[in-house]
Enzyme design. Sequence first.
Site, PDB file in Angstrom:
ATOM      1  N   ASN A 152       0.807  -1.227   0.000  1.00 39.00           N
ATOM      2  CA  ASN A 152       0.000   0.000   0.000  1.00 39.00           C
ATOM      3  C   ASN A 152       0.841   1.279   0.000  1.00 39.00           C
ATOM      4  O   ASN A 152       0.389   2.315  -0.465  1.00 39.00           O
ATOM      5  CB  ASN A 152      -1.015   0.006   1.160  1.00 39.00           C
ATOM      6  CG  ASN A 152      -0.381   0.098   2.515  1.00 39.00           C
ATOM      7  OD1 ASN A 152       0.763  -0.305   2.699  1.00 39.00           O
ATOM      8  ND2 ASN A 152      -1.111   0.631   3.469  1.00 39.00           N
ATOM      9  N   GLU A 250       4.025  -3.470  12.385  1.00 36.79           N
ATOM     10  CA  GLU A 250       3.007  -2.436  12.167  1.00 36.79           C
ATOM     11  C   GLU A 250       1.834  -3.136  11.514  1.00 36.79           C
ATOM     12  O   GLU A 250       1.921  -3.554  10.356  1.00 36.79           O
ATOM     13  CB  GLU A 250       3.528  -1.343  11.233  1.00 36.79           C
ATOM     14  CG  GLU A 250       4.501  -0.387  11.862  1.00 36.79           C
ATOM     15  CD  GLU A 250       3.933   0.342  13.044  1.00 36.79           C
ATOM     16  OE1 GLU A 250       2.688   0.490  13.143  1.00 36.79           O
ATOM     17  OE2 GLU A 250       4.732   0.754  13.897  1.00 36.79           O
ATOM     18  N   CYS A 284      -3.243   1.729   6.535  1.00 31.88           N
ATOM     19  CA  CYS A 284      -3.425   1.267   7.922  1.00 31.88           C
ATOM     20  C   CYS A 284      -4.131   2.343   8.718  1.00 31.88           C
ATOM     21  O   CYS A 284      -4.807   2.057   9.690  1.00 31.88           O
ATOM     22  CB  CYS A 284      -2.088   1.004   8.579  1.00 31.88           C
ATOM     23  SG  CYS A 284      -1.062  -0.059   7.627  1.00 31.88           S
ATOM     24  N   GLU A 463       7.922   3.516  14.272  1.00 29.74           N
ATOM     25  CA  GLU A 463       8.758   3.714  13.093  1.00 29.74           C
ATOM     26  C   GLU A 463       9.099   5.189  12.943  1.00 29.74           C
ATOM     27  O   GLU A 463       8.495   6.048  13.567  1.00 29.74           O
ATOM     28  CB  GLU A 463       8.006   3.238  11.850  1.00 29.74           C
ATOM     29  CG  GLU A 463       7.637   1.771  11.973  1.00 29.74           C
ATOM     30  CD  GLU A 463       7.604   1.077  10.645  1.00 29.74           C
ATOM     31  OE1 GLU A 463       8.682   0.712  10.144  1.00 29.74           O
ATOM     32  OE2 GLU A 463       6.511   0.917  10.108  1.00 29.74           O
TER      33      GLU A 463
HETATM   34  C1  UN1 Z   1       0.220   2.962   6.313  1.00 23.85           C
HETATM   35  O1  UN1 Z   1      -0.942   3.050   5.961  1.00 23.85           O
HETATM   36  O2  UN1 Z   1       0.739   1.853   6.512  1.00 23.85           O
HETATM   37  O3  UN1 Z   1      -0.222   8.689   7.931  1.00 23.85           O
HETATM   38  C2  UN1 Z   1       1.127   4.118   6.435  1.00 23.85           C
HETATM   39  C3  UN1 Z   1      -0.403   8.182   6.839  1.00 23.85           C
HETATM   40  C4  UN1 Z   1       0.807   7.917   5.972  1.00 23.85           C
HETATM   41  C5  UN1 Z   1       1.408   6.571   6.227  1.00 23.85           C
HETATM   42  C6  UN1 Z   1       0.435   5.438   6.295  1.00 23.85           C
HETATM   43  N1  UN1 Z   1       1.774   8.941   6.202  1.00 23.85           N
HETATM   44  O4  UN1 Z   1      -1.508   7.871   6.429  1.00 23.85           O
END
Ligand code: UN1
Length: 499
Positions: A152, A250, A284, A463
């Site tokens: 993603n 994560e 995520c 991270e």
């Molecule tokens: C993720 O979805 O694994 O804050 C990372 C955010 C992005 C990173 C997402 N800077 O949505």
Amino acid sequence: MTTTYQNLIGGEWKPAASGATFTSLSPANRDEVIGEFPASGPADVDDAVAAAGRAYPAWSGMPAPKRGEILFRVARLLAEHKEELSQLMTREMGKVLSEARGDVQEAIDVAYYMAGEGRRLFGQTVPSEMPDKFAMAIRRPIGVVGIITPWNFPIAIPAWKLFPALICGNTAVMKPASDTPACMVRFVELLMEGGIPAGVVNVVTGSGGEVGNAIVDHPDVRVISFTGHTDTGVEISTRAAKTLKRVSLELGGKNPIVIWEDADLDLALDSVIWSAFGTSGQRCTAASRLIVHRAVHDDFVHRLRQRVAKLVLGDGLLEETDVGPVINERAVERIAEYASIGRDEADLVIGGEPAREGALGRGSFFQPTVFTEVRPDARIAQEEIFGPVASVIPVSDWEETVRVVNGVKYGLSTSLFTNDINLAFRSIRDFESGLGYVNHGTIGAEAHLPFGGVKATGNGHREVGQAALDFFSEWKSVYIDYSGKLQRAQIDTTFVDEG
Ligand code: UN1
């Protein structure tokens, strides 16, 4: 003509030992082949780990400021190639071009940040409890790290993991998700061009079962950093325990946006559209629960429906596209299954079906979907769907809100829209998450603060930012006694209490 790509091992491009390959297709158009990639196995991982091991003494011995200079060159190269990388990402992964540019920008930001760390990598100096004795703690590299990344954020997440690992003096073996190997290959080609020495970064493409497990099990890999599904994270953690590896996970999210009765609804709507449907909901940090005060529920849902109806689905390379495809047909099936569960559990406001009209039929598209009157314990309000599906959960008071926000197994990001300063601070204290937002959606974390979540979202690591240095280095505490005599700690001290 299909291009065949190779693994990067010890600075050389090599096919899998078995010669097997797999194909990467564009999710917006299955007829578009991105390339053929090695379907590697444990023998290729052994090769890559050995190469990373050989490169380790020179790389870890290089002064950190010099490693930083190389990362600085890498940052500049990524910036020069930002457009090319972004276009490739949109073709291979599907996210719309403006978001792909953001993904590459995140990698550039981390490269600059970690390049600067080459001249810091701060340790700790403390006064000793003894006279004529010096005490400090310094960061030491750990060894070969294994980096297993999702599709993603095909460039940002490898960068999040790799650049702090490198600045700390480690060498790496990386495995990209099978849906986005081309992004990884192009990324590391640029790293090599930027002057990363042979063997410091190695890439082995292939499946989790063949390549991922071999990295996790390998006795010479000391650290694993993984982003992906919670079940996979648990399996990795369990396997890695056998060789006492350090593991950063994560994992999933079920991130809520709370819309309070006094919220600026226009702002909340803009943020919900972005957080729930950006990257087709495949972040995520995507907002999948909209916890809305009853007093504004009807107005909010009505306006949300109008906004969602206007979203244009399509190929992410086209200017007019708001929402790109999801990653593959399996994802369409999974999301469709959740949509049908949702129909039994709640009221469908809009969407709910795969999108197959016209050119969309060539790719993997799903209609942006909203349910309302969703019970907090419904499956669509509890399980990570990882697609463009948002569940509206009406609430009536603050205590109930906190209970609903926290009533899931995950805890990545939470957001509250309100103009009440007291509630804003209470949300930061009481919502269980690693990222807390006020009057801002659930996505858009910046790369110089710690990123990660609580509960089943991870295993306690963070991270990027300074936190990444803690994960990718080993503390070494150093004592230098210049008294010329035996001084026993905790014994030969004189306390004020004792006179
Ligand atoms: C993720 O979805 O694994 O804050 C990372 C955010 C992005 C990173 C997402 N800077 O949505």
